[in-house]
Every structure is written in structure tokens, then in C-alpha cells.
Design a protein around this motif. Structure first.
Motif, PDB file in Angstrom:
ATOM      1  N   LEU A  42       0.855  -1.175   0.000  1.00 64.09           N
ATOM      2  CA  LEU A  42       0.000   0.000   0.000  1.00 64.09           C
ATOM      3  C   LEU A  42       0.892   1.226   0.000  1.00 64.09           C
ATOM      4  CD1 LEU A  42      -1.471  -2.179   2.291  1.00 64.09           C
ATOM      5  CD2 LEU A  42      -3.316  -0.630   1.680  1.00 64.09           C
ATOM      6  N   MET A  43       0.444   2.290  -0.659  1.00 58.28           N
ATOM      7  CA  MET A  43       1.251   3.505  -0.786  1.00 58.28           C
ATOM      8  C   MET A  43       0.458   4.710  -0.287  1.00 58.28           C
ATOM      9  SD  MET A  43       4.193   2.565  -2.150  1.00 58.28           S
ATOM     10  CE  MET A  43       4.873   4.136  -2.693  1.00 58.28           C
ATOM     11  N   GLY A  44       1.188   5.694   0.219  1.00 56.34           N
ATOM     12  CA  GLY A  44       0.576   6.936   0.664  1.00 56.34           C
ATOM     13  C   GLY A  44       1.627   8.021   0.784  1.00 56.34           C
ATOM     14  N   LEU A  45       1.180   9.221   1.142  1.00 56.96           N
ATOM     15  CA  LEU A  45       2.101  10.337   1.364  1.00 56.96           C
ATOM     16  C   LEU A  45       2.784  10.155   2.713  1.00 56.96           C
ATOM     17  CD1 LEU A  45      -0.108  13.308   0.107  1.00 56.96           C
ATOM     18  CD2 LEU A  45       1.810  12.230  -1.086  1.00 56.96           C
ATOM     19  N   CYS A  46       4.083  10.310   2.727  1.00 53.09           N
ATOM     20  CA  CYS A  46       4.867  10.043   3.938  1.00 53.09           C
ATOM     21  C   CYS A  46       4.481  10.987   5.079  1.00 53.09           C
ATOM     22  CB  CYS A  46       6.360  10.194   3.629  1.00 53.09           C
ATOM     23  SG  CYS A  46       7.412   9.883   5.058  1.00 53.09           S
ATOM     24  N   PRO A  47       4.246  10.453   6.281  1.00 56.12           N
ATOM     25  CA  PRO A  47       3.940  11.305   7.439  1.00 56.12           C
ATOM     26  C   PRO A  47       5.175  11.882   8.105  1.00 56.12           C
ATOM     27  CG  PRO A  47       3.840   9.010   8.089  1.00 56.12           C
ATOM     28  CD  PRO A  47       4.144   9.019   6.603  1.00 56.12           C
ATOM     29  N   PHE A  48       6.376  11.511   7.611  1.00 57.25           N
ATOM     30  CA  PHE A  48       7.612  11.975   8.230  1.00 57.25           C
ATOM     31  C   PHE A  48       8.283  13.109   7.459  1.00 57.25           C
ATOM     32  CE2 PHE A  48       7.277   7.421   9.396  1.00 57.25           C
ATOM     33  CZ  PHE A  48       7.072   7.590  10.761  1.00 57.25           C
ATOM     34  N   HIS A  49       7.871  13.317   6.200  1.00 57.02           N
ATOM     35  CA  HIS A  49       8.395  14.450   5.455  1.00 57.02           C
ATOM     36  C   HIS A  49       7.346  14.855   4.426  1.00 57.02           C
ATOM     37  CE1 HIS A  49       9.137  11.755   2.083  1.00 57.02           C
ATOM     38  NE2 HIS A  49       9.580  12.763   1.359  1.00 57.02           N
ATOM     39  N   HIS A  50       7.575  15.969   3.769  1.00 53.96           N
ATOM     40  CA  HIS A  50       6.571  16.507   2.862  1.00 53.96           C
ATOM     41  C   HIS A  50       6.876  16.071   1.432  1.00 53.96           C
ATOM     42  CE1 HIS A  50       4.966  18.806   6.125  1.00 53.96           C
ATOM     43  NE2 HIS A  50       6.177  19.240   6.396  1.00 53.96           N
ATOM     44  N   SER A  63       5.579   3.378   1.614  1.00 49.17           N
ATOM     45  CA  SER A  63       5.050   2.040   1.332  1.00 49.17           C
ATOM     46  C   SER A  63       4.832   1.262   2.627  1.00 49.17           C
ATOM     47  CB  SER A  63       6.029   1.277   0.431  1.00 49.17           C
ATOM     48  OG  SER A  63       5.605  -0.059   0.252  1.00 49.17           O
ATOM     49  N   VAL A  64       3.723   0.530   2.673  1.00 47.73           N
ATOM     50  CA  VAL A  64       3.420  -0.328   3.821  1.00 47.73           C
ATOM     51  C   VAL A  64       3.189  -1.742   3.316  1.00 47.73           C
ATOM     52  CG1 VAL A  64       1.905  -0.753   5.786  1.00 47.73           C
ATOM     53  CG2 VAL A  64       2.347   1.592   5.050  1.00 47.73           C
ATOM     54  N   SER A  65       3.917  -2.683   3.895  1.00 48.87           N
ATOM     55  CA  SER A  65       3.743  -4.095   3.551  1.00 48.87           C
ATOM     56  C   SER A  65       2.798  -4.731   4.560  1.00 48.87           C
ATOM     57  CB  SER A  65       5.094  -4.822   3.567  1.00 48.87           C
ATOM     58  OG  SER A  65       4.890  -6.222   3.485  1.00 48.87           O
ATOM     59  N   ALA A  66       1.573  -5.044   4.111  1.00 55.34           N
ATOM     60  CA  ALA A  66       0.608  -5.701   4.994  1.00 55.34           C
ATOM     61  C   ALA A  66       1.067  -7.118   5.325  1.00 55.34           C
ATOM     62  CB  ALA A  66      -0.766  -5.731   4.331  1.00 55.34           C
ATOM     63  N   LEU A  93       5.639  -4.075   7.830  1.00 59.27           N
ATOM     64  CA  LEU A  93       6.715  -3.089   7.886  1.00 59.27           C
ATOM     65  C   LEU A  93       6.397  -1.949   6.932  1.00 59.27           C
ATOM     66  CD1 LEU A  93       9.873  -5.406   7.826  1.00 59.27           C
ATOM     67  CD2 LEU A  93       9.012  -4.123   9.791  1.00 59.27           C
ATOM     68  N   TYR A  94       6.878  -0.755   7.257  1.00 50.57           N
ATOM     69  CA  TYR A  94       6.702   0.403   6.379  1.00 50.57           C
ATOM     70  C   TYR A  94       8.079   0.940   5.982  1.00 50.57           C
ATOM     71  CZ  TYR A  94       7.932   3.257  10.459  1.00 50.57           C
ATOM     72  OH  TYR A  94       8.595   3.812  11.527  1.00 50.57           O
ATOM     73  N   TYR A  95       8.106   1.662   4.868  1.00 51.69           N
ATOM     74  CA  TYR A  95       9.347   2.312   4.442  1.00 51.69           C
ATOM     75  C   TYR A  95       9.007   3.469   3.519  1.00 51.69           C
ATOM     76  CZ  TYR A  95      13.987   3.235   2.657  1.00 51.69           C
ATOM     77  OH  TYR A  95      15.163   3.862   2.329  1.00 51.69           O
ATOM     78  N   CYS A  96       9.703   4.591   3.676  1.00 49.98           N
ATOM     79  CA  CYS A  96       9.538   5.721   2.772  1.00 49.98           C
ATOM     80  C   CYS A  96      10.755   5.796   1.863  1.00 49.98           C
ATOM     81  CB  CYS A  96       9.383   7.038   3.537  1.00 49.98           C
ATOM     82  SG  CYS A  96       9.295   8.460   2.421  1.00 49.98           S
ATOM     83  N   PHE A  97      10.504   5.701   0.562  1.00 53.63           N
ATOM     84  CA  PHE A  97      11.591   5.761  -0.406  1.00 53.63           C
ATOM     85  C   PHE A  97      12.057   7.199  -0.644  1.00 53.63           C
ATOM     86  CE2 PHE A  97       9.551   1.726  -1.183  1.00 53.63           C
ATOM     87  CZ  PHE A  97      10.631   0.883  -1.375  1.00 53.63           C
ATOM     88  N   GLY A  98      11.383   8.151  -0.004  1.00 53.31           N
ATOM     89  CA  GLY A  98      11.795   9.552  -0.108  1.00 53.31           C
ATOM     90  C   GLY A  98      12.758   9.968   0.978  1.00 53.31           C
ATOM     91  N   ARG A 134      13.150  -1.193   3.850  1.00 56.62           N
ATOM     92  CA  ARG A 134      13.205  -0.803   2.442  1.00 56.62           C
ATOM     93  C   ARG A 134      13.188  -2.029   1.544  1.00 56.62           C
ATOM     94  NH1 ARG A 134      17.631  -0.235  -0.526  1.00 56.62           N
ATOM     95  NH2 ARG A 134      18.999   0.056   1.276  1.00 56.62           N
ATOM     96  N   TRP A 135      13.964  -3.051   1.908  1.00 57.97           N
ATOM     97  CA  TRP A 135      13.974  -4.285   1.104  1.00 57.97           C
ATOM     98  C   TRP A 135      12.573  -4.895   1.031  1.00 57.97           C
ATOM     99  CZ3 TRP A 135      18.829  -6.166   4.158  1.00 57.97           C
ATOM    100  CH2 TRP A 135      19.981  -5.595   3.595  1.00 57.97           C
ATOM    101  N   ILE A 136      11.895  -4.913   2.173  1.00 53.03           N
ATOM    102  CA  ILE A 136      10.557  -5.504   2.221  1.00 53.03           C
ATOM    103  C   ILE A 136       9.581  -4.730   1.344  1.00 53.03           C
ATOM    104  CG2 ILE A 136       8.555  -5.850   3.736  1.00 53.03           C
ATOM    105  CD1 ILE A 136      10.687  -8.003   4.017  1.00 53.03           C
ATOM    106  N   ASN A 137       9.694  -3.405   1.343  1.00 50.78           N
ATOM    107  CA  ASN A 137       8.727  -2.557   0.652  1.00 50.78           C
ATOM    108  C   ASN A 137       9.106  -2.217  -0.778  1.00 50.78           C
ATOM    109  OD1 ASN A 137       6.373  -1.585   2.521  1.00 50.78           O
ATOM    110  ND2 ASN A 137       8.202  -1.683   3.828  1.00 50.78           N
ATOM    111  N   GLN A 138      10.241  -2.733  -1.248  1.00 53.11           N
ATOM    112  CA  GLN A 138      10.568  -2.556  -2.661  1.00 53.11           C
ATOM    113  C   GLN A 138       9.566  -3.310  -3.538  1.00 53.11           C
ATOM    114  OE1 GLN A 138      14.551  -3.296  -4.029  1.00 53.11           O
ATOM    115  NE2 GLN A 138      15.494  -2.264  -2.288  1.00 53.11           N
TER     116      GLN A 138
END
Length: 580
Positions: A35-43, A50-53, A57-62, A517-521
Motif C-alpha cells: 500500500l502507498m501513501g504520502l509520507c507522514p515523516f516528510h513533505h 510504502s506499507v507491507s501488509a 513493515l513500512y518504508y519511505c523511499f523519499g 526498504r527491502w521488504i517494501n521494494q
């Protein structure tokens, strides 16, 4: 510090849905297997969070933030680790083991302190509606604050004289000591006394919504007292870190992508009462760098709104100076000066919320324009004024850390003053807390990175690796240790469904961002993984050949390399045929 058994942590996480947890703050949409969304840690304007259900685990590629449910509560909501565990355990209906509870006396004392502050706020709110609170209630009515705002923001009244806290909590020495610790009483020559007396009270919350202190506004003449009085510095109340309205408005600000910084508590409440729950305010003093950092984390286009008088312009200039080290090209703060004699409260009464919102949008000036205008006002007229302007610009530019933005500002200052600046960039920024640095000892090329992603996403692949594969990453000790540990975990597991990523994060917390990051790629499908495995072995052979081998060994390795290249060619043809 609490020590939780790994089995208990696993049970908490097994009963926690990270998608539901994150979904309260981030709008998530299905994208491939994640699942993808706008990162809550940066703008950001396009989703990179990305969130892996499946792996939870979650990871922001930004921005590179990653982890699991505990990490999200700690990074996003400000929980300490034991608090995050206990919160999720309670949600999951699990009882925290008694021996663990007894192991963290500090957490127990903190919980008691927060309860004291909450009870005090409730008592002050009740006093506001009682016989003694008539003067404060009349003031709020005159300011036009509706009952729901008074209730939701826990406004209250501290009665005059001494003894309110004593009547509420008792007067034994242990209680007085705790009340002094949280800033509700002070110790004087004649014993303990109430810190807040005959004041309209504003409850101040931390990022988690817990009441950590108070601001009190004097009513009437105040007999020479300060108009506003804040709680003193305590283990929970740090004035330079807090913003009034933060926990109440954070989610609205993120969703609406609107934020307005105002000067006082009443301005925040006036905005909220007109449907604009986007206001934040410092706690009665000039805004500081840590507060500005929090503002920029929430919104990249905040509007700093100040009264149009001399004091308001001075406050705006101080805010601008303090934000210079934090400014980046991606941030677009603006400044709005209100008409002389007006503040947000008075304008909202005159023109309403919609008109004020339009004013924020149409009249706020970009930070660069505000800076240049301020420099001209400070410098004065004539050639001497232009020289003073250039000199002041040079000094202020030295505080900036974004070199590209600094160059753009320098060009604008030179164009405005007509003088070439002699800018000196400072060597380091020592007064601004830096963001956590990524581990410097792990560097992977694209093939190695995708190979590890393929293994983390499908750990059963570890069991298919040949003996030669154990030599991968030998020249990169940090990644080789992680790789070998994961291999051992899978080899020792009773089933192929072991959650290696979660165990690795627990054992190697410094690597949680990389593992997430590996998980959410993007999913590493089997045919790509086979190609990556061939590339890894081929690269390993080339490295060994370069190190110098006997002729026989070299010939054997060259033969194996040709075999791998032939297999790789076949895979490429399959990829083309399948359109992958």
C-alpha cells in the motif's frame, strides 16, 4: 528500562495490524503487493511511503524512514519504546507481564504524573463553569468561543488565593513533591503554594495528546503580574519544544496541507472556532528552531501570521532568522502581516473563516520576498543603505545550509542591492539537531540491493543457496553479518514461514530502515531473482579473479563465468518473452 520477552513482543506484533495503525494518519491505497501513501515523516507531493501488509513493515523511499508498529508509534507519535509496547498490547487485549511492569518504575511514576496533570485540567475546567469562574467564563463569551471549543481544548480557571491544589490532591509531602515536579505548585518560605491563581487556563499537550503543562492568562488588572504565565520547565514541559494546538490539529494540517502559525493561544482557538483547525502557536515567547523544525515536518507551505504593528514585524523577522538554517528548496513558507491594530481573532469576527482563509492564500508573501523587504527596511536609503543591506544579507546567508537555495537568495540580494556579496558559508551547523544519519558502513550496488530484497521478501530462498553463495558480501563486513544471520535464522527455523525481517530488526535495530526498504521494494519475482543470483555469483567470480589465482583456478572460474553468462542470456530472453 523495561525488558520485554521476545515471545511477548512477537505476540503483540502478531495481533497488531500496521495498516490500521498507520491508516489513521495516512491515506493508503493499494499499489502492487503493498500500500502507498504520502509520507507522514516528510513533505511530498507524490506517494513514496510504502506499507507491507504481509510483512507488517513500512518504508519511505523519499526520506528513508522505516520500521514496524513499535517504530511508527515512537517516530510519529513520540512514544517511548515501553509505552509503544504497552499501548499496542492494551489494544490487542494482552496483559503486560507483571515482572515487566515492576521493572520500569520510571514509567509508573510518569503515568502517575500525567494523571495528576489531567486531573488538574479537569478540575480547572469544572471551576470555569462554577461560581468562582464567572469572570473567566464571561471573558471567553466576550471573545466568542463556543462551548465545544472550551470543552475540546480543556480551557479552565484557576481560582484566586492558595489551596486549590491542596483541596484537590491533599497536602502530604509526597503529593506536594509530585505536584512541584509537574509544575502545579512551588515551594516558598511558608510551604507549598499554587503556581496559577486567578487565571484563565490553557491546557498544553505533547505530541501524544497528553497534558504536560499549562498557560495561564491573568484576568483584570493582575496587580502587576505578567499577562501570561506558563508552567516551569519540568521533565514533561519544555517550552521551546512545544506548540499550542499541535496534537489537536496535526491530522487536519496533514490532510489539508495548510498550517498557519499565530502568536497566541486565543488566536489558535479563534481559528478553530471558525472551522480552521490549522493554527499553531509558540508558548508566549518568540518561536525557536526546534518548533520551526516541527512545523516544517507537518507542512512545507506554512504561513507565519503576525500583527501588522512594529512588534509583529519584529517577531516575524526573528522567526525568519531562526528558520534560515532549516530552509530547503522544497520548503515554501510565507509571511502574512495583518492590518494595523488587527489580530486573527478580530479579523475572524469581522470577516469570517472563509475570508480569512482567502487572506492567507492571497496576501501571504513568500519568505524570500519578506526577507528582501525586511533588509531594505533595516538598511535605509541611499548608497550607505544599500551597503548595509548587502552586509546584512551576507551575514544572514551564512546561516543557510541548502547551498542551492543560498545561491538563489544571494543572486536576489545582489540584484536588489546592486552590490556583489562576499558570502562566507559557515563550516558547520552546531545549533540545529541533525537528522539521524544512515549507517555509513553499508554500501550496496543495485544488484546487491535487489538481491537482498529478494531474500527478505521470500526468506525460503535462503535454503536454495549454494555453498558458493556464502561468500557473497565478504568484503562488506556489516552486510555480510546481516546476510549470514538471516541465513542461519532460516536454516534453524522449523517452518519456511519464519518472519526473518522482524527478527533481524529486533537484533539489529540500526538496520531497520534498510530491512524495511527491502521488504517494501517492488516485488522481486522468481525470474528476476534467478537473474540476480546469477549476477551475484558472476560478480563474486570476477572479484576473485582480480585478486590473483593460480592458472588452474583461474581457468575453472573463467569456465564457470561463461556458463553463468549463458544462463543469464537465456533468462533475459525469457523476460522478453513474458514481457516482464
Amino acid at each position: 528500562m523495561a525488558h520485554f520477552q521476545p515471545s511477548f513482543l512477537d505476540e503483540v506484533l502478531a495481533r497488531t495490524d500496521i495498516v490500521e495503525l498507520i491508516g489513521r494518519h495516512v491515506e493508503l491505497k493499494k499499489s502492487g503487493s503493498n500500500l502507498m501513501g504520502l509520507c507522514p515523516f516528510h513533505h511530498e507531493k507524490s506517494p513514496s511511503f510504502s506499507v507491507s501488509a504481509d510483512k507488517q513493515l513500512y518504508y519511505c523511499f523519499g526520506c528513508g524512514q522505516g520500521g514496524g508498529a513499535f517504530q511508527f508509534l515512537m517516530e510519529h507519535d513520540g512514544y517511548a519504546f515501553p509505552e509503544a509496547v504497552e499501548y499496542l498490547a492494551e489494544k490487542a487485549g494482552l496483559e503486560v507481564p507483571q515482572e515487566t511492569k515492576q521493572d520500569h518504575g520510571d514509567e509508573v511514576r510518569q503515568k502517575r504524573d500525567y494523571e495528576l496533570l489531567e486531573r488538574a485540567a479537569q478540575a480547572m475546567n469544572k471551576a470555569l463553569h462554577g461560581e468562582l469562574g464567572g469572570k473567566a467564563a464571561a471573558y471567553l463569551q466576550q471573545r466568542g468561543l463556543p462551548a465545544d471549543i472550551i470543552r475540546d481544548y480543556m480551557l479552565g480557571y484557576a481560582p484566586p488565593g492558595y489551596g486549590f491544589m491542596k483541596r484537590l490532591f491533599g497536602s502530604d509531602s509526597a503529593t506536594n513533591s509530585r505536584l512541584e515536579t509537574v509544575g502545579l505548585v512551588f515551594k516558598g518560605e511558608h510551604g507549598y503554594g499554587d503556581r496559577f491563581r486567578d487565571r484563565l487556563m490553557f491546557a498544553i499537550r505533547d505530541r501524544r495528546g497528553r497534558i504536560v503543562g499549562f498557560g495561564g492568562r491573568v484576568l483584570g488588572s493582575g496587580e502587576g503580574e505578567a499577562k501570561y504565565l506558563n508552567s516551569p520547565e519540568t521533565p514533561y514541559f519544555h517550552k521551546s519544544d512545544l506548540l499550542y494546538g499541535f496534537s489537536e490539529h496535526r491530522d487536519t494540517i496533514r490532510k489539508s496541507k495548510q498550517l498557519v502559525v499565530v502568536e497566541g493561544y486565543m488566536d489558535v482557538l479563534a481559528l478553530a472556532s471558525h472551522g480552521l483547525k490549522i493554527g499553531l502557536a509558540p508558548l508566549g515567547t518568540a518561536i525557536g528552531e526546534r518548533q520551526i523544525r516541527e512545523i516544517f515536518r507537518l507542512c512545507d507551505t506554512p504561513v507565519f501570521c503576525f500583527d501588522g504593528d512594529r512588534a509583529g514585524r519584529q517577531a516575524a523577522w526573528r522567526a525568519l532568522e531562526r528558520m534560515l538554517p532549516l530552509l530547503k528548496a522544497e520548503l515554501m513558507p510565507a509571511f502574512l502581516y495583518l492590518p494595523e491594530g488587527e489580530d486573527p481573532d478580530s479579523l475572524l469576527k469581522q470577516e469570517g473563516g472563509e475570508a480569512f482563509a482567502r487572506r492567507l492564500k492571497e496576501e501571504a508573501k513568500p519568505v524570500l520576498e519578506t526577507w528582501l523587504h525586511g533588509l531594505k527596511l533595516l538598511a535605509g536609503q541611499g548608497a550607505e543603505g544599500r551597503a548595509r543591506m548587502a552586509k546584512k544579507a551576507d551575514t544572514m546567508l551564512a546561516a543557510m545550509t541548502d547551498s542551492y537555495l543560498m545561491q538563489a537568495w544571494r543572486q536576489e540580494a545582489e540584484r536588489s542591492s546592486g552590490i556583489a556579496l562576499q558570502h562566507r558559508r559557515r563550516a558547520a551547523v552546531t545549533d540545529v539537531a541533525s537528522e539521524p544519519a544512515a549507517r555509513a558502513d553499508i554500501v550496496l550496488n543495485p544488484v546487491e540491493d535487489r538481491f537482498m530484497a529478494g531474500l527478505m521478501q521470500k526468506p525460503a530462498r535462503f535454503l536454495q543457496l549454494s555453498g558458493a553463495a556464502m561468500e557473497f558480501f565478504v568484503d562488506n563486513p556489516a552486510i555480510h553479518a546481516l546476510y549470514s544471520r538471516a541465513f542461519s535464522m532460516q536454516a534453524d527455523a522449523e517452518t519456511e514461514t519464519i518472519d526473518i525481517a522482524r527478527q533481524l530488526i529486533r537484533e539489529c535495530p540500526a538496520d531497520q530502515n534498510m530491512i524495511s526498504r527491502w521488504i517494501n521494494q517492488a516485488t522481486v519475482h522468481d525470474i528476476e531473482y534467478k537473474s540476480l543470483l546469477l549476477d551475484m555469483e558472476a560478480n563474486d567470480i570476477r572479484c576473485r579473479i582480480r585478486q590473483g589465482l593460480s592458472l588452474g583456478e583461474s581457468v575453472q572460474l573463467q569456465k564457470r563465468l561463461r556458463e553463468l553468462q549463458a544462463q543469464q542470456q537465456l533468462l533475459k530472453e525469457q523476460l522478453i518473452d513474458t514481457g516482464a
